[in-house]
Structures are given as structure tokens and as C-alpha cells.
Design an enzyme around this catalytic site. Sequence first.
Site, PDB file in Angstrom:
ATOM      1  N   ASN A  29      28.723  90.911  27.986  1.00 29.14           N
ATOM      2  CA  ASN A  29      28.242  90.307  29.299  1.00 29.14           C
ATOM      3  C   ASN A  29      27.269  91.424  29.971  1.00 29.14           C
ATOM      4  OD1 ASN A  29      30.822  88.518  29.800  1.00 29.14           O
ATOM      5  ND2 ASN A  29      29.417  87.798  30.774  1.00 29.14           N
ATOM      6  N   ASP A  36      34.905  76.095  26.671  1.00 36.65           N
ATOM      7  CA  ASP A  36      36.514  76.042  27.153  1.00 36.65           C
ATOM      8  C   ASP A  36      36.673  76.061  28.405  1.00 36.65           C
ATOM      9  OD1 ASP A  36      35.711  78.311  27.727  1.00 36.65           O
ATOM     10  OD2 ASP A  36      36.931  79.290  26.361  1.00 36.65           O
ATOM     11  N   ASP A  85      22.133  85.826  26.612  1.00 36.47           N
ATOM     12  CA  ASP A  85      22.505  84.267  27.978  1.00 36.47           C
ATOM     13  C   ASP A  85      21.785  84.828  28.674  1.00 36.47           C
ATOM     14  OD1 ASP A  85      24.434  83.442  29.330  1.00 36.47           O
ATOM     15  OD2 ASP A  85      25.998  84.420  29.187  1.00 36.47           O
ATOM     16  N   LYS A 116      35.854  89.206  25.450  1.00 36.58           N
ATOM     17  CA  LYS A 116      35.251  89.849  26.314  1.00 36.58           C
ATOM     18  C   LYS A 116      35.199  91.056  26.230  1.00 36.58           C
ATOM     19  CE  LYS A 116      33.151  86.489  28.706  1.00 36.58           C
ATOM     20  NZ  LYS A 116      32.138  86.144  29.171  1.00 36.58           N
ATOM     21  N   LYS A 138      36.347  83.650  21.519  1.00 34.02           N
ATOM     22  CA  LYS A 138      35.270  85.074  22.044  1.00 34.02           C
ATOM     23  C   LYS A 138      36.704  85.313  22.987  1.00 34.02           C
ATOM     24  CE  LYS A 138      31.717  84.215  24.771  1.00 34.02           C
ATOM     25  NZ  LYS A 138      30.046  82.823  25.890  1.00 34.02           N
ATOM     26  N   ASP A 166      30.865  77.394  22.833  1.00 32.87           N
ATOM     27  CA  ASP A 166      31.937  77.681  23.823  1.00 32.87           C
ATOM     28  C   ASP A 166      32.345  77.312  24.975  1.00 32.87           C
ATOM     29  OD1 ASP A 166      33.464  79.709  25.213  1.00 32.87           O
ATOM     30  OD2 ASP A 166      31.745  80.551  26.169  1.00 32.87           O
ATOM     31  N   ASP A 214      31.699  89.105  23.179  1.00 31.00           N
ATOM     32  CA  ASP A 214      30.681  88.863  24.588  1.00 31.00           C
ATOM     33  C   ASP A 214      30.678  90.069  25.713  1.00 31.00           C
ATOM     34  OD1 ASP A 214      29.173  88.082  26.571  1.00 31.00           O
ATOM     35  OD2 ASP A 214      29.580  86.288  27.026  1.00 31.00           O
ATOM     36  N   GLU A 227      27.220  88.830  21.883  1.00 36.08           N
ATOM     37  CA  GLU A 227      26.633  88.195  23.100  1.00 36.08           C
ATOM     38  C   GLU A 227      25.751  89.195  24.584  1.00 36.08           C
ATOM     39  OE1 GLU A 227      28.008  84.044  24.365  1.00 36.08           O
ATOM     40  OE2 GLU A 227      26.971  84.695  25.985  1.00 36.08           O
TER      41      GLU A 227
HETATM   42 MN    MN Z   1      28.268  85.011  28.348  1.00 38.90          MN
END
Ligand code: MN
Length: 356
Positions: A191, A320, A242, A162, A160, A318, A189, A217
Site C-alpha cells: 500500500n 475476500d 494497485d 499487508k 495476501k 483477491d 501488499d 503489490e
Molecule cells: Mn492493494
Amino acid sequence: MDSIAEIRRCAVELPLKAAFETAKGSKTTSPALVVELVLVNEITGLGSGTPVTYVTGETIESVMAAVDSCREVLLNRDVSAYRGLLDTLAEALPDQPSARAALETAVLDAFCKTWDIPLWIFLGGFTAEVETDVTIPIVDPETAGELAREAAADGFRHLKIKVGKDAEEDYTRVISVQSSAPACEVLLDANQGFSPEEAVRFTDRLTKAGVKINMLEQPVDARDIEGLAYVTKHTSVPVFADESAQKPSDVLRLVKADAVDGINIKLMKSGISGALDIIAICKAAGKELMLGSMLEIGVGLSAAVHLACGTGVFSRLDLDSHLLASEEPFPGGYTWEGPIIRANPTAAGHGAEPKR
Ligand code: MN
């Protein structure tokens, strides 16, 4: 008697191996709230909450105060009547999900310990182990590539990444990860970091470059449901919500607007009972389910691992935070080997206890 005699809470810090940077900032430790419910039968139920202010608006101070505010309605209640207790918590803390998650986890832990049953068995006993991805934070491309190589060598099949901070830097970092771990699929992801058009351009460019994108995401602002729907419609990559998907009612709205392909559930956004309601909505709507976590201590991560193993409904995990922590203050809820996580198979409750 299985009634609650005492409620204790304290704050702890989860130390991280390295600074964790996302589009929303950087941190080296992660604060958590620990709740202990002591029953008349001397059993102790443990729960934890990791407030993430930009997601739920909570802080460590607010979750402590939220727990204190529930003292009256929880004391002397029987944990074996847990459904009523969870309803009471939902009423008392409608907008404090991390505090509620901590209390719900403690209630269910105490309930399972009273009846001598592992939490994951209580939640359905679907599978003894699950496979997680690992997160690569916003770091320079060389470091990202190095982390990807290490993860692939450890057996991880899903990385994953960012993104959402700077489209050009993001692109270089994703390419570096994919070329360093060519067998892996990448989960992106953002965000909330992109505009809808940027998100579509970004994924198209990566797909053309041969990157195996497993999902995207939260590409856009949490409130921009139309933008989410736009991205979902204009890209072949599965889009998950999310930050847009906290309460079950948020998920219902996303489903009605057909805005996403799936939902990333986190206990810190919805609590455990809210997570079970979201699972029901998504199953009925044919949406995919992912389970994520914040930078959580072992108690909170254990609750998530037990939910994943118990229900078996998540196509992506996810979980982790144990890989990012330099030391675990509450071990025992799960074991892991590379990407495989096993819920403690025999301990009553979730199995996480303070480190001696
Ligand atoms: Mn997220």
C-alpha cells in the site's frame, strides 16, 4: 420498455468481524452506497460503490452527490442500449469511479435481468468458479500465524499479507505466516509504504529466508512510476500496481514505462467498462491481471466475481471481503467454499439482493 423510470440510492454499512488495519489506517465497518435503477418494466437493477478516499478521493457523501448529479442524463434511457449509457456515465463522472461503478453495475444488472441472462454469462461465461486468496491485515505475528493456519486448514493456497508499515515488524509477521502455513504462497501488499530501495531489500531478505513470494503489490508511492520500475527491475518477484493503476490511461502509462509485471484491477477504481479496457491493454502488452476488491458489500463483490468468472483473464484474485464481514446485507450473487467462489449460476443479473 426497458427505460429507467426511477433512481434510488442509500448508504449502508458493512460490519466487519474484526478491525481491519493496513498501512493506511484501521476500520471496523465499511460504508457503501447502494443504487437501485427501477425500469418501466418494473425490473430493478442493483449496484454498489465502496469509496476509499485515499485511493480515489471519494467519500460516501461525494458518491451520493455524484449519483444525484446523473439523474437527468439517466432517466428515460433504455438499458438495452447499455454501451451508450456507460459512455454517458464515463463522461458525467470521469473522476468518481466508485459512484460510476455502482451505476454501471446497476445498469448491467437491469440489462441482464431484462434479457434474462446471468451477468457472468453476459461477460463471457468463461468459468463457473474461481479461486481467491485471503488477506491477513496488519496484526501481531502470533495472530497473523494463527490466521494463516486457519486459512490453510480451510484450503487457501494464497495468503495476501499487508506490509509497508514497519519493515522489521512486517518481516516478523511474514515469517510467522509462512512458517504457520508452509504450503501457501504469500502475496505482499505494501500500500505504497516502502521506498524503492526498501522494497527491494525487504523482498530479497524474505526470499533468502525461504518465503515463497507470489507477488509484491504497490511497493511505493502511487505517483512514483520510476520507483515502481526500479523495484520491478531489481527483484525477481512479480510487481503489480494497485493505487498507481486506476484509469485505463494510468495503465497505458505503466505499460509504456514497463514499470510493472501486472495490474491489480478493482471495479471501485475503474468501473466495469474501465476494467474491460484495462484488460484489453494488459492482454495486448502481455501483462498479468489480478482482480481485487475493497471492503465491499455483496453487490459490489458479486459484480467482481461475475467479471472474474465471465472473462477468465485473472491469474490472481483477491476477492475476500465476504470473509472479513460479520454480516452480509446483500447475499445471493455468489457462493463460496474456502477459497473457491462461484458466481450465481442461474439468476439473471448478478443475483445479489437485499437480505430479507
Ligand atoms: Mn492493494
